[in-house]
Every structure is written in structure tokens, then in C-alpha cells.
Scaffold this motif. Structure first.
Motif, short mmCIF file in Angstrom:
data_model
loop_
_atom_site.label_atom_id
_atom_site.label_comp_id
_atom_site.label_asym_id
_atom_site.label_seq_id
_atom_site.Cartn_x
_atom_site.Cartn_y
_atom_site.Cartn_z
N ALA A 191 -4.15 0.69 1.41
CA ALA A 191 -4.05 2.09 1.37
C ALA A 191 -3.88 2.47 0.09
CB ALA A 191 -3.00 2.50 2.32
N CYS A 192 -4.43 3.80 -0.16
CA CYS A 192 -4.06 4.34 -1.61
C CYS A 192 -3.40 5.96 -1.31
CB CYS A 192 -5.48 4.36 -2.49
SG CYS A 192 -4.90 4.95 -4.13
N CYS A 193 -2.25 6.14 -2.28
CA CYS A 193 -1.47 7.27 -1.96
C CYS A 193 -1.95 8.17 -3.16
CB CYS A 193 -0.09 6.83 -2.17
SG CYS A 193 0.22 5.34 -1.17
N ASP A 194 -1.27 9.44 -3.20
CA ASP A 194 -1.36 10.45 -4.33
C ASP A 194 -0.94 9.88 -5.71
OD1 ASP A 194 -2.40 12.27 -2.82
OD2 ASP A 194 -0.63 13.26 -2.32
N ASP A 195 0.00 8.96 -5.61
CA ASP A 195 0.39 8.60 -6.99
C ASP A 195 -0.63 7.50 -7.41
OD1 ASP A 195 0.96 6.26 -5.34
OD2 ASP A 195 3.14 6.14 -5.92
N ALA A 196 -1.77 7.13 -6.81
CA ALA A 196 -2.80 6.34 -7.39
C ALA A 196 -2.18 4.78 -7.25
CB ALA A 196 -3.29 6.65 -8.86
N PHE A 253 -5.43 9.41 9.17
CA PHE A 253 -6.41 8.12 8.89
C PHE A 253 -6.12 7.09 9.81
CE2 PHE A 253 -6.04 10.64 4.82
CZ PHE A 253 -7.35 10.60 4.34
N GLY A 254 -7.33 6.42 9.94
CA GLY A 254 -7.15 5.15 10.64
C GLY A 254 -8.22 4.20 10.36
N LEU A 257 -7.72 4.59 3.70
CA LEU A 257 -7.06 3.12 4.50
C LEU A 257 -8.02 2.32 4.85
CD1 LEU A 257 -4.27 2.31 5.89
CD2 LEU A 257 -5.03 3.70 7.74
N ILE A 258 -8.11 1.14 4.67
CA ILE A 258 -8.99 0.24 5.37
C ILE A 258 -8.08 -0.96 5.81
CG2 ILE A 258 -9.53 -0.96 2.97
CD1 ILE A 258 -12.36 -1.12 3.77
N ALA A 259 -9.01 -1.84 6.53
CA ALA A 259 -8.34 -3.20 7.25
C ALA A 259 -9.66 -4.14 7.37
CB ALA A 259 -7.77 -2.91 8.40
N ASP A 260 -9.29 -5.43 6.98
CA ASP A 260 -10.17 -6.49 7.87
C ASP A 260 -9.35 -7.37 8.56
OD1 ASP A 260 -9.27 -7.84 5.66
OD2 ASP A 260 -10.85 -7.97 4.61
#
Length: 432
Positions: free
Chosen positions: A417-422, A368-369, A408-411
Motif C-alpha cells: 500500500a502507498c500513502c499520502d506521505d509517499a 480501496f480493496g 493497494l495491491i495483493a498477490d
């Protein structure tokens, strides 16, 4: 050499040259130079420094300009000067974060400097996820974060308070498989627009009482699967896979009118597109709307640039990448695109002509990037790393390890970022 023939000296903040007559002529010429000329010169010097050295270098260039003499220093009080600088260097179109354009410029500079030196605050956004839903998309605005999930729901968070404000569900209709999963979110000011795999587009004004409404009814059989969706206040652009010759659909974001469709970028991925309705694995393509009324999209082996101001005629410029593209790590921001390849190397390209700005070697396993105006952010093996995309160099990794990343996101200020555990992780570089 006598002191009277000295070539130059500085005294009292004014530039002096040669004998007294020369000094008088210099002071006189400074007094009569019009402010618009000096402001234009300052903008030119600062923008040139930002493009050749980096955006942070513009501040030193401005400092040098303001030190020439008191007349030149006076233009530092011009709000129009700072407005032009903020737009040219930081791509800020509206004054929303600070009370003046000078304060806005200083804030953007300090935030970018914090990005470079790893000065941030970390927080987590919690919400109930009893169904084990997968976060598929994230979107950021100045004060809000939106997260879209595999059941079609979009959860909206208020960043300053870290609170979950509301959840938006797409309007119900008979759907095939996972066709209600969120495929893209546009978030700006107080407006939320999101799309699902079946092609439906919903929107809401979240600071008003108006309910969520469907702006466009998708037809998955006719158009294929909407695998990615992006835009701004002016444009919405969808990337489809499944039906030959219908890779793109472009809407006017203000009138919601469809203005163009077509394209063959995803024709080789048609089967993969249909499979997304039963299994949310892999990322087929990415699309981003960038400055200059352009959009840029990619699949695993090609990048296409779209010009959006063509009165319904879809104009494409395509470039093929033999080494393969890590689609989940592809991103674009302002006029730059980050194109990571499958061999562990990334190139930063200027979208208009796809000319290379710089390149750097990434760590293995990046999946991811994302990027903002000056930095690229990648995730791989549980580690988030930051890269300087103006010079093409690795800077540092985040202190926090987050496990398996789904989005994944940036500004200019935040990374999320969001993971498997929400759990949604938020890094704030502008807490000053």
C-alpha cells in the motif's frame, strides 16, 4: 462379535478388510493399480476439497490419500503430481520460487496459512518525493514492486533487498493537463509495461540495458482517456472513458498488435473521464485480466466480462448492480471477482458466469480493496482488513495503521500500500 469377523483394521500403513483372504485381495489390487490412475485420483480428491472447503483443506485430503497404503504413499514422490496440484489449486503455471513442484506446493500452502493466521513481516520502502507526487498504481511480481505516479514516472523496487532500483519516465511529448499520470502497470518476470492517461503504453526489460520504449502512441481525442490498464504476458487491456462506443482496447501482449476495440461500459462516465485530465479525483472504472483468457471490468453500477479469444470480435457479458459498486475496492484474481457495493456488502463471484460464491458485510468507509486467490484485503479509515473469500468471513486487521491510502495491491505472498506521505508499506506473508 468375534475378532475374525471384524470389518476393517489398519496395520503397518496398509488398509486391511475382513478375513485374511480379503486382506490379500486388497493388497494385490493396490499393487496393480497404475500410478497415473492413483495420481489422477489424488488430484481429483484434493481439488474437490479445495473447491468445497477451501484451498488449505487440500493438504489434509492428500494426507488421507497417502495413508491408504505404501503403494498410494509412493505417488507422493511424483513431481508431475505436485505440478498438477500446484496448477489446479494455486494456479501456478511456472516453477519460479522453489526447486521442485512439491516444494512449490508446500510453500504456497504455508504462505496461504500465514495469510489466514496473520503471520507476516512488515517493512517500508523509502524514496525521495520532493514534488509531493501521488502514487496511483502498484504492481507486484515475485521479486519486484513497481509504483506509478501522477507525473508518469514508475519506480521499481527490489523486494528482497527493499532497495529502489530505478525510475522510468514516459517519453516526452506535448501533453494536456495530467494526461501523463500512470493509469496501469503490468509487471511479470523482468518485463515492465505501463500506460498513462493519454493512452501511451511504454515497456522495458529491466534486467537488460535496453532503454524504455513506447509500444503504443495514444490518441486521447479519438479514443478518450485511458482510465485503467491491466494484463499479463499474453494480453493487454485498456479501459477508456470519454468517447462513446470505445470503452475497451485489447492488444496481443506478445506481438503488441491491437486485436479488438469497442464497448459502451463507460459511456455514462464520459464527462468524468475528461475531468481526469485536470483533477485526479475519483476512480471511474477498473479492469482486470483473469484466467481463462477473460477480462472483467466495472464502473459504479455495472460489471462486464470480456472474452479475449474472439479474433477481434468484442464479446461482452454485462451485469447491473442496483446498490452501486465501490470501484476502488473492486478486484479480480484467477477466476474470482470481489464486488463491494455502496451499502457495505461485498460479493465474491466466479467470473465466467458471474455466479455468487459467497458474500460478507464489510466495515463502513471502505474505499480501496484487492484480493489474491483466497483472501480479500480492504482499506478504510486508516485500517487494512483481511477477509476469507472462500468462506465469506472477516479474519483480522493489520497491526500497522498507514493513514490515507492511495493504492493497494495483493498477490499470493505480499500486500503493498502507498500513502499520502509517499511511503510504500509492504507486508510479507512468505518469509519462512
Amino acid at each position: 462379535m468375534s475378532t475374525s469377523s471384524s470389518s476393517s483394521s489398519t496395520q503397518g500403513g496398509e488398509l486391511e478388510a475382513g478375513p485374511s483372504s480379503s486382506r490379500s485381495r486388497m493388497r494385490s489390487s493396490n499393487d496393480v493399480w497404475p500410478e497415473p490412475f492413483l495420481e489422477a485420483l489424488a488430484v481429483h480428491v484434493a481439488v474437490d476439497a479445495s473447491r468445497t472447503i477451501g484451498r488449505l483443506a487440500a493438504a489434509q485430503a492428500l494426507f488421507n490419500i497417502f495413508q491408504v497404503c505404501s503403494t498410494w504413499r509412493a505417488i507422493s514422490r511424483s513431481d508431475l503430481l505436485w505440478q498438477n496440484l500446484a496448477r489446479s489449486i494455486w494456479n501456478v503455471g511456472e516453477l519460479v520460487l522453489r526447486a521442485s513442484w512439491r516444494e512449490e506446493y508446500v510453500y504456497r500452502h504455508r504462505t496461504a496459512a500465514a495469510f489466514r493466521s496473520r503471520r507476516y513481516e512488515h517493512a517500508t520502502l523509502q524514496f525521495v518525493n520532493d514534488d509531493g507526487l501521488i502514487c496511483r498504481r502498484l504492481a507486484l511480481s515475485d521479486h519486484h514492486l513497481a509504483a506509478g505516479f501522477s507525473d508518469g514516472a514508475v519506480r521499481l523496487f527490489h523486494i528482497p533487498s527493499r532497495l529502489h532500483l530505478s525510475t522510468f519516465y514516459p517519453q516526452y511529448r506535448d501533453r494536456l493537463g495530467r494526461s501523463s499520470a500512470v493509469s496501469g502497470i503490468i509487471l511479470f518476470h523482468s518485463r515492465l509495461v505501463f500506460a498513462t492517461l493519454d493512452g501511451d503504453i511504454h515497456m522495458a526489460a529491466f534486467n537488460a540495458v535496453s532503454p524504455l520504449r513506447r509500444a503504443h502512441l495514444g490518441d486521447v481525442v479519438k479514443d478518450g482517456v485511458l482510465v485503467d490498464f491491466a494484463g499479463c504476458h499474453r494480453w493487454w487491456v485498456g479501459l477508456y472513458a470519454g468517447v462513446p462506443g470505445r470503452a475497451f482496447r485489447i492488444w496481443n501482449g506478445e506481438t503488441e498488435e491491437l486485436v479488438s476495440f469497442g464497448g459502451r461500459l463507460t459511456d455514462p462516465e464520459a464527462v468524468m473521464g475528461w475531468r481526469m485530465l485536470t483533477e485526479l479525483t475519483g476512480i471511474i472504472g477498473r479492469i482486470r485480466v483473469v484466467s481463462g483468457d477473460m477480462a472483467v471490468a466495472c464502473t459504479r453500477d455495472r460489471v462486464v466480462v470480456l472474452h479475449l479469444l474472439n479474433q477481434g470480435v468484442l464479446e461482452e457479458r454485462e451485469e447491473e448492480f442496483q446498490r452501486g459498486i465501490v470501484v476502488g475496492a473492486f478486484d479480480a484474481y484467477n477466476d474470482l471477482a470481489l464486488v463491494p457495493d455502496a451499502q457495505g456488502e461485498a460479493t465474491v463471484r466466479r467470473v465466467g458466469g458471474m455466479e455468487e460464491v459467497c458474500r460478507f458485510t464489510m466495515r463502513e468507509g471502505v474505499s480501496f480493496g484487492c484480493m489474491n486467490g483466497g483472501y480479500g484485503v480492504t482499506w478504510g479509515g486508516g485500517v487494512i482488513r483481511v477477509w476469507d473469500i472462500e468462506r465469506g468471513q472477516y479474519l483480522y486487521s493489520f497491526r500497522e495503521r498507514i493513514g490515507e491510502c492511495n493504492a493497494l495491491i495483493a498477490d499470493g505472498r505480499f500486500v503493498a500500500a502507498c500513502c499520502d506521505d509517499a511511503t510504500i508499506h509492504l507486508w510479507d506473508f512468505g518469509a519462512q
